[in-house]
Design a protein around this motif. Structure first.
Motif, PDB file in Angstrom:
ATOM      1  N   ARG A 124      33.742  41.291  37.458  1.00 49.71           N
ATOM      2  CA  ARG A 124      33.404  41.310  38.880  1.00 49.71           C
ATOM      3  C   ARG A 124      34.113  42.479  39.567  1.00 49.71           C
ATOM      4  O   ARG A 124      35.219  42.841  39.171  1.00 49.71           O
ATOM      5  N   PRO A 125      33.502  43.052  40.577  1.00 49.48           N
ATOM      6  CA  PRO A 125      34.118  44.207  41.267  1.00 49.48           C
ATOM      7  C   PRO A 125      35.206  43.774  42.251  1.00 49.48           C
ATOM      8  O   PRO A 125      35.075  43.944  43.456  1.00 49.48           O
ATOM      9  N   ILE A 126      36.274  43.210  41.722  1.00 51.77           N
ATOM     10  CA  ILE A 126      37.398  42.820  42.576  1.00 51.77           C
ATOM     11  C   ILE A 126      38.562  43.762  42.285  1.00 51.77           C
ATOM     12  O   ILE A 126      38.635  44.354  41.217  1.00 51.77           O
ATOM     13  N   VAL A 127      39.464  43.901  43.244  1.00 48.67           N
ATOM     14  CA  VAL A 127      40.561  44.859  43.092  1.00 48.67           C
ATOM     15  C   VAL A 127      41.884  44.239  43.497  1.00 48.67           C
ATOM     16  O   VAL A 127      41.931  43.171  44.117  1.00 48.67           O
ATOM     17  N   GLY A 128      42.954  44.950  43.162  1.00 49.03           N
ATOM     18  CA  GLY A 128      44.290  44.592  43.605  1.00 49.03           C
ATOM     19  C   GLY A 128      44.757  43.236  43.120  1.00 49.03           C
ATOM     20  O   GLY A 128      44.508  42.849  41.988  1.00 49.03           O
ATOM     21  N   PRO A 129      45.435  42.498  44.002  1.00 42.23           N
ATOM     22  CA  PRO A 129      46.026  41.212  43.622  1.00 42.23           C
ATOM     23  C   PRO A 129      44.998  40.198  43.092  1.00 42.23           C
ATOM     24  O   PRO A 129      45.301  39.430  42.185  1.00 42.23           O
ATOM     25  N   GLU A 130      43.801  40.216  43.652  1.00 45.55           N
ATOM     26  CA  GLU A 130      42.776  39.275  43.175  1.00 45.55           C
ATOM     27  C   GLU A 130      42.405  39.577  41.718  1.00 45.55           C
ATOM     28  O   GLU A 130      42.268  38.674  40.892  1.00 45.55           O
ATOM     29  N   ARG A 131      42.258  40.844  41.395  1.00 43.06           N
ATOM     30  CA  ARG A 131      41.942  41.240  40.019  1.00 43.06           C
ATOM     31  C   ARG A 131      43.107  40.896  39.082  1.00 43.06           C
ATOM     32  O   ARG A 131      42.916  40.380  37.995  1.00 43.06           O
TER      33      ARG A 131
ATOM     34  N   THR B 149      45.297  38.541  39.416  1.00 42.26           N
ATOM     35  CA  THR B 149      45.317  37.090  39.225  1.00 42.26           C
ATOM     36  C   THR B 149      44.260  36.659  38.222  1.00 42.26           C
ATOM     37  O   THR B 149      44.531  35.863  37.318  1.00 42.26           O
ATOM     38  N   ARG B 150      43.070  37.190  38.359  1.00 40.77           N
ATOM     39  CA  ARG B 150      41.980  36.812  37.441  1.00 40.77           C
ATOM     40  C   ARG B 150      42.289  37.270  36.023  1.00 40.77           C
ATOM     41  O   ARG B 150      42.057  36.534  35.061  1.00 40.77           O
ATOM     42  N   GLU B 151      42.817  38.484  35.860  1.00 41.52           N
ATOM     43  CA  GLU B 151      43.184  38.960  34.526  1.00 41.52           C
ATOM     44  C   GLU B 151      44.285  38.087  33.921  1.00 41.52           C
ATOM     45  O   GLU B 151      44.258  37.786  32.725  1.00 41.52           O
TER      46      GLU B 151
ATOM     47  N   GLY C 157      46.144  45.005  32.617  1.00 41.49           N
ATOM     48  CA  GLY C 157      45.125  45.899  33.141  1.00 41.49           C
ATOM     49  C   GLY C 157      45.709  47.036  33.960  1.00 41.49           C
ATOM     50  O   GLY C 157      46.931  47.203  34.064  1.00 41.49           O
ATOM     51  N   ALA C 158      44.842  47.806  34.565  1.00 42.43           N
ATOM     52  CA  ALA C 158      45.247  48.991  35.331  1.00 42.43           C
ATOM     53  C   ALA C 158      46.134  48.645  36.533  1.00 42.43           C
ATOM     54  O   ALA C 158      46.953  49.456  36.951  1.00 42.43           O
ATOM     55  N   ASP C 159      45.980  47.430  37.050  1.00 49.33           N
ATOM     56  CA  ASP C 159      46.791  47.017  38.196  1.00 49.33           C
ATOM     57  C   ASP C 159      48.125  46.406  37.781  1.00 49.33           C
ATOM     58  O   ASP C 159      48.892  45.962  38.617  1.00 49.33           O
ATOM     59  N   GLY C 160      48.386  46.370  36.479  1.00 46.87           N
ATOM     60  CA  GLY C 160      49.651  45.817  35.996  1.00 46.87           C
ATOM     61  C   GLY C 160      49.572  44.325  35.742  1.00 46.87           C
ATOM     62  O   GLY C 160      48.521  43.701  35.863  1.00 46.87           O
ATOM     63  N   LEU C 161      50.710  43.755  35.373  1.00 45.26           N
ATOM     64  CA  LEU C 161      50.783  42.347  35.028  1.00 45.26           C
ATOM     65  C   LEU C 161      51.075  41.490  36.257  1.00 45.26           C
ATOM     66  O   LEU C 161      51.953  41.823  37.062  1.00 45.26           O
ATOM     67  N   HIS C 162      50.374  40.392  36.350  1.00 41.76           N
ATOM     68  CA  HIS C 162      50.645  39.412  37.394  1.00 41.76           C
ATOM     69  C   HIS C 162      51.972  38.719  37.069  1.00 41.76           C
ATOM     70  O   HIS C 162      52.369  38.611  35.914  1.00 41.76           O
ATOM     71  N   GLU C 163      52.636  38.240  38.087  1.00 38.27           N
ATOM     72  CA  GLU C 163      53.927  37.571  37.897  1.00 38.27           C
ATOM     73  C   GLU C 163      53.805  36.361  36.972  1.00 38.27           C
ATOM     74  O   GLU C 163      54.759  36.018  36.267  1.00 38.27           O
ATOM     75  N   LYS C 164      52.631  35.716  36.925  1.00 39.00           N
ATOM     76  CA  LYS C 164      52.427  34.584  36.008  1.00 39.00           C
ATOM     77  C   LYS C 164      52.645  35.002  34.558  1.00 39.00           C
ATOM     78  O   LYS C 164      53.187  34.239  33.768  1.00 39.00           O
ATOM     79  N   ILE C 165      52.216  36.201  34.222  1.00 41.60           N
ATOM     80  CA  ILE C 165      52.376  36.700  32.854  1.00 41.60           C
ATOM     81  C   ILE C 165      53.830  37.085  32.614  1.00 41.60           C
ATOM     82  O   ILE C 165      54.418  36.749  31.587  1.00 41.60           O
ATOM     83  N   ARG C 166      54.423  37.763  33.564  1.00 39.10           N
ATOM     84  CA  ARG C 166      55.822  38.178  33.428  1.00 39.10           C
ATOM     85  C   ARG C 166      56.730  36.949  33.275  1.00 39.10           C
ATOM     86  O   ARG C 166      57.668  36.962  32.500  1.00 39.10           O
ATOM     87  N   THR C 167      56.426  35.886  34.004  1.00 34.50           N
ATOM     88  CA  THR C 167      57.205  34.649  33.915  1.00 34.50           C
ATOM     89  C   THR C 167      56.988  33.950  32.575  1.00 34.50           C
ATOM     90  O   THR C 167      57.926  33.415  31.983  1.00 34.50           O
ATOM     91  N   ARG C 168      55.761  33.955  32.085  1.00 34.06           N
ATOM     92  CA  ARG C 168      55.433  33.287  30.819  1.00 34.06           C
ATOM     93  C   ARG C 168      56.013  34.019  29.617  1.00 34.06           C
ATOM     94  O   ARG C 168      56.293  33.434  28.569  1.00 34.06           O
TER      95      ARG C 168
END
Length: 150
Positions: A40-47, A49-51, A100-111
Motif C-alpha cells: 500500500r502507498p503508505i509512508v513514515g510511521p504508518e509504513r 508499523t505495518r512492516e 525497510g527504508a524508513d528503519g525499524l519500528h520500536e516494536k522490532i527493536r524491543t523484540r
C-alpha cells in the motif's frame, strides 16, 4: 542450525542475488530468506508499523532475534562466529531482521535480542543481505576451522 533472514522488500535478479546464492550453496546450515513487503502507498510511521507487523508475523516461534541497525553493536567476524555458535548450541532458531527504508519500528527493536550494526555507514538493503549472508558463512567457517577466514 536453523537460520532465517526476514527482510523488507524484494531482491531482484542480479549480482547481489547471485552472491547470496553462492554463499547459501556453501553453507551446510538451513538458511531461509523471507521477504515481506507492504504494497500500500503508505509512508513514515504508518509504513514502519505495518512492516513491523509483517516482520513479527514472519519470525519463527521462539527465535533468537538479531535486528540489523546502523546504531547496533558492531562485532568482529570472530566475535560474531562465537555468538552464532552459542545460539546454535542453545538449539533455538535464529532470525535476522533487515528493516525497510524508513528503519525499524520500536516494536522490532524491543523484540530483538541483539541490535547488530554493520558499521556506522548506511548500506543498500541488497548489499546488507549479501554482507549478512557472507558473514554467516564466514562464522560457520571460523567455527569449523575452515581456511576461508584466513
Amino acid at each position: 542450525m536453523d537460520v532465517t533472514v526476514v527482510a523488507v522488500g524484494r531482491l531482484r535478479s542480479g549480482p547481489e542475488h547471485e552472491l547470496i546464492s553462492a554463499y547459501l550453496k556453501r553453507l551446510p546450515w538451513t538458511l531461509r530468506i523471507i521477504e515481506v513487503e507492504e504494497r500500500r502507498p503508505i509512508v513514515g510511521p504508518e509504513r514502519q508499523t505495518r512492516e513491523a507487523d509483517l516482520i513479527l508475523a514472519a519470525l519463527p516461534p521462539g527465535a533468537i532475534v538479531i535486528a540489523l541497525d546502523e546504531r547496533g553493536k558492531t562485532l568482529s567476524s570472530m566475535d560474531f562466529s562465537t555468538r552464532l555458535t552459542g545460539w546454535r548450541d542453545a538449539a533455538k532458531p535464529v532470525a535476522f531482521v533487515i528493516g525497510g527504508a524508513d528503519g525499524l519500528h520500536e516494536k522490532i527493536r524491543t523484540r530483538a535480542d541483539l541490535l547488530l550494526g554493520l558499521g556506522p555507514m548506511v548500506w543498500p538493503h541488497a548489499m546488507v543481505r549479501v554482507m549478512l549472508t557472507e558473514q554467516i558463512y564466514r562464522a560457520y567457517t571460523i567455527a569449523t576451522g575452515h581456511p576461508y577466514h584466513k
